[in-house]
Motif scaffolding. Sequence first.
Motif, PDB file in Angstrom:
ATOM      1  N   GLU A 106       0.846  -1.196   0.000  1.00 48.65           N
ATOM      2  CA  GLU A 106       0.000   0.000   0.000  1.00 48.65           C
ATOM      3  C   GLU A 106       0.884   1.250   0.000  1.00 48.65           C
ATOM      4  OE1 GLU A 106      -3.315  -0.205   2.525  1.00 48.65           O
ATOM      5  OE2 GLU A 106      -3.784   1.932   2.302  1.00 48.65           O
ATOM      6  N   LEU A 107       0.550   2.174  -0.894  1.00 45.28           N
ATOM      7  CA  LEU A 107       1.304   3.431  -1.010  1.00 45.28           C
ATOM      8  C   LEU A 107       0.739   4.474  -0.048  1.00 45.28           C
ATOM      9  CD1 LEU A 107       3.273   5.288  -2.700  1.00 45.28           C
ATOM     10  CD2 LEU A 107       1.301   5.767  -4.176  1.00 45.28           C
ATOM     11  N   GLY A 108       1.634   5.253   0.570  1.00 40.43           N
ATOM     12  CA  GLY A 108       1.212   6.369   1.417  1.00 40.43           C
ATOM     13  C   GLY A 108       2.236   7.499   1.323  1.00 40.43           C
ATOM     14  N   TYR A 109       1.814   8.729   1.663  1.00 39.37           N
ATOM     15  CA  TYR A 109       2.747   9.860   1.552  1.00 39.37           C
ATOM     16  C   TYR A 109       2.206  11.057   2.324  1.00 39.37           C
ATOM     17  CZ  TYR A 109      -0.706   9.925  -2.151  1.00 39.37           C
ATOM     18  OH  TYR A 109      -1.892   9.805  -2.829  1.00 39.37           O
ATOM     19  N   ALA A 121       4.986  15.330  -3.873  1.00 43.25           N
ATOM     20  CA  ALA A 121       4.407  14.016  -3.546  1.00 43.25           C
ATOM     21  C   ALA A 121       4.367  13.132  -4.793  1.00 43.25           C
ATOM     22  CB  ALA A 121       3.002  14.177  -2.972  1.00 43.25           C
ATOM     23  N   THR A 122       3.959  13.713  -5.910  1.00 45.63           N
ATOM     24  CA  THR A 122       3.845  12.916  -7.140  1.00 45.63           C
ATOM     25  C   THR A 122       5.219  12.399  -7.572  1.00 45.63           C
ATOM     26  OG1 THR A 122       1.964  14.293  -7.768  1.00 45.63           O
ATOM     27  CG2 THR A 122       2.932  12.928  -9.495  1.00 45.63           C
ATOM     28  N   GLU A 123       6.217  13.274  -7.504  1.00 45.35           N
ATOM     29  CA  GLU A 123       7.571  12.884  -7.952  1.00 45.35           C
ATOM     30  C   GLU A 123       8.151  11.787  -7.041  1.00 45.35           C
ATOM     31  OE1 GLU A 123       9.856  16.327  -9.150  1.00 45.35           O
ATOM     32  OE2 GLU A 123      11.741  15.302  -8.684  1.00 45.35           O
ATOM     33  N   ALA A 124       7.974  11.952  -5.729  1.00 44.00           N
ATOM     34  CA  ALA A 124       8.522  10.964  -4.787  1.00 44.00           C
ATOM     35  C   ALA A 124       7.748   9.644  -4.874  1.00 44.00           C
ATOM     36  CB  ALA A 124       8.455  11.518  -3.360  1.00 44.00           C
ATOM     37  N   ALA A 125       6.418   9.744  -4.979  1.00 45.05           N
ATOM     38  CA  ALA A 125       5.605   8.515  -5.030  1.00 45.05           C
ATOM     39  C   ALA A 125       5.875   7.742  -6.321  1.00 45.05           C
ATOM     40  CB  ALA A 125       4.122   8.861  -4.908  1.00 45.05           C
ATOM     41  N   ALA A 126       6.110   8.462  -7.426  1.00 46.89           N
ATOM     42  CA  ALA A 126       6.430   7.778  -8.691  1.00 46.89           C
ATOM     43  C   ALA A 126       7.689   6.918  -8.499  1.00 46.89           C
ATOM     44  CB  ALA A 126       6.639   8.797  -9.802  1.00 46.89           C
ATOM     45  N   ALA A 127       8.688   7.488  -7.816  1.00 48.21           N
ATOM     46  CA  ALA A 127       9.937   6.753  -7.591  1.00 48.21           C
ATOM     47  C   ALA A 127       9.699   5.545  -6.674  1.00 48.21           C
ATOM     48  CB  ALA A 127      10.983   7.679  -6.986  1.00 48.21           C
ATOM     49  N   ALA A 128       8.865   5.732  -5.633  1.00 45.55           N
ATOM     50  CA  ALA A 128       8.607   4.646  -4.678  1.00 45.55           C
ATOM     51  C   ALA A 128       7.825   3.504  -5.342  1.00 45.55           C
ATOM     52  CB  ALA A 128       7.835   5.187  -3.470  1.00 45.55           C
ATOM     53  N   ARG A 154      -5.742  13.766  -6.515  1.00 51.18           N
ATOM     54  CA  ARG A 154      -5.071  14.299  -7.712  1.00 51.18           C
ATOM     55  C   ARG A 154      -3.690  13.645  -7.883  1.00 51.18           C
ATOM     56  NH1 ARG A 154      -4.803  15.305 -12.436  1.00 51.18           N
ATOM     57  NH2 ARG A 154      -3.404  16.937 -13.144  1.00 51.18           N
ATOM     58  N   VAL A 155      -2.968  13.467  -6.794  1.00 49.05           N
ATOM     59  CA  VAL A 155      -1.661  12.781  -6.867  1.00 49.05           C
ATOM     60  C   VAL A 155      -1.859  11.382  -7.468  1.00 49.05           C
ATOM     61  CG1 VAL A 155       0.189  11.737  -5.478  1.00 49.05           C
ATOM     62  CG2 VAL A 155      -0.610  14.060  -4.955  1.00 49.05           C
ATOM     63  N   ILE A 156      -2.877  10.684  -6.978  1.00 48.98           N
ATOM     64  CA  ILE A 156      -3.141   9.309  -7.435  1.00 48.98           C
ATOM     65  C   ILE A 156      -3.474   9.298  -8.927  1.00 48.98           C
ATOM     66  CG2 ILE A 156      -4.754   7.385  -7.156  1.00 48.98           C
ATOM     67  CD1 ILE A 156      -4.953   8.288  -4.130  1.00 48.98           C
ATOM     68  N   ALA A 157      -4.257  10.284  -9.356  1.00 46.96           N
ATOM     69  CA  ALA A 157      -4.612  10.377 -10.780  1.00 46.96           C
ATOM     70  C   ALA A 157      -3.362  10.656 -11.613  1.00 46.96           C
ATOM     71  CB  ALA A 157      -5.654  11.479 -10.984  1.00 46.96           C
ATOM     72  N   LYS A 158      -2.503  11.566 -11.123  1.00 43.71           N
ATOM     73  CA  LYS A 158      -1.291  11.914 -11.888  1.00 43.71           C
ATOM     74  C   LYS A 158      -0.342  10.708 -12.002  1.00 43.71           C
ATOM     75  CE  LYS A 158      -0.201  15.800  -9.610  1.00 43.71           C
ATOM     76  NZ  LYS A 158       0.643  16.968  -9.274  1.00 43.71           N
ATOM     77  N   LEU A 159      -0.387   9.818 -10.990  1.00 40.86           N
ATOM     78  CA  LEU A 159       0.475   8.628 -11.031  1.00 40.86           C
ATOM     79  C   LEU A 159      -0.072   7.573 -11.987  1.00 40.86           C
ATOM     80  CD1 LEU A 159       1.209   8.305  -7.203  1.00 40.86           C
ATOM     81  CD2 LEU A 159       2.876   8.921  -8.976  1.00 40.86           C
ATOM     82  N   GLY A 160      -1.361   7.667 -12.303  1.00 38.34           N
ATOM     83  CA  GLY A 160      -1.948   6.723 -13.262  1.00 38.34           C
ATOM     84  C   GLY A 160      -2.580   5.489 -12.639  1.00 38.34           C
TER      85      GLY A 160
END
Length: 203
Positions: A106-109, A121-128, A154-160
């Motif tokens: 499970e992803l969290g941030y 958040a988007t940049e770090a979560a993409a890497a994780a 929105r972060v989740i949407a941007k990550l796809g």
Amino acid sequence: MATEFVPPTEEVATLRTERLVVRPVRLDDAQLVHPHASDPQLTRYLTWAPHRDIGDSAAFLRHAIDARARGSGWVWSIFEGGQFRGVVGVESIARGRGAIRYDRAELGYWIGRTQHGRGIATEAAAAAVAFGFRHLALHKIVVRAATENPASLRVIAKLGFARVGVMRQDHERDGVWLDVEAFEMLATDTAAADLQRRVNRGR
Ligand SMILES: CC(C)(COP(=O)(O)OP(=O)(O)OC[C@H]1O[C@@H](n2cnc3c(N)ncnc32)[C@H](O)[C@@H]1OP(=O)(O)O)[C@@H](O)C(=O)NCCC(=O)NCCS
């Protein structure tokens, strides 16, 4: 024969993106974490209560470090130009139970409030997420956010991530039952390959 899963080293787990260094948490991050983790506005949609003192932040870090040693979670501190920005994690790793195999996490941030809206958040979560698929041999990563947390949605949407649906009145916090949106990404999804490309470009 399936190749044996080899846990990544801390060196491999230090993620570098265009702007950020995202490295596994350390116990001495408590001083960096505490001012944010004690902020009730920041923790409103997180599962935990605001940290009361530096001891709570140290306990959180100790728990994350233990989880890493057990292979049940990875939590990173996010830095931009040497400045601490927040935390991202791929946690609650479930490998299997009985006859069932999961390889799921499970992803969290969270990001310190003064730095919101800068794409951190988007940049770090993409890497994780990319790390989870590439180095933790995860099959699926899930993420959830309250319907009233538009920044996280929105972060989740941007990550796809793909939307699964709404879990109605999933949990109660501060006297309010919250609806929660659930999302997932498979290692084989196009979005996962897109993230991997995005992360590689940032190196
Ligand atoms: C959710 C959180 C991590 C986002 O961090 P961030 O670094 O600001 O995220 P990003 O900048 O990558 O993206 C945020 C997006 O939400 C948008 N956004 C922010 N507030 C919004 C609002 N009220 N309504 C709609 N969109 C909003 C931003 O405009 C941005 O989208 P854009 O890039 O299309 O403009 C941050 O708000 C946070 O730490 N919140 C508290 C902890 C938390 O809720 N964690 C998630 C639990 S599920």
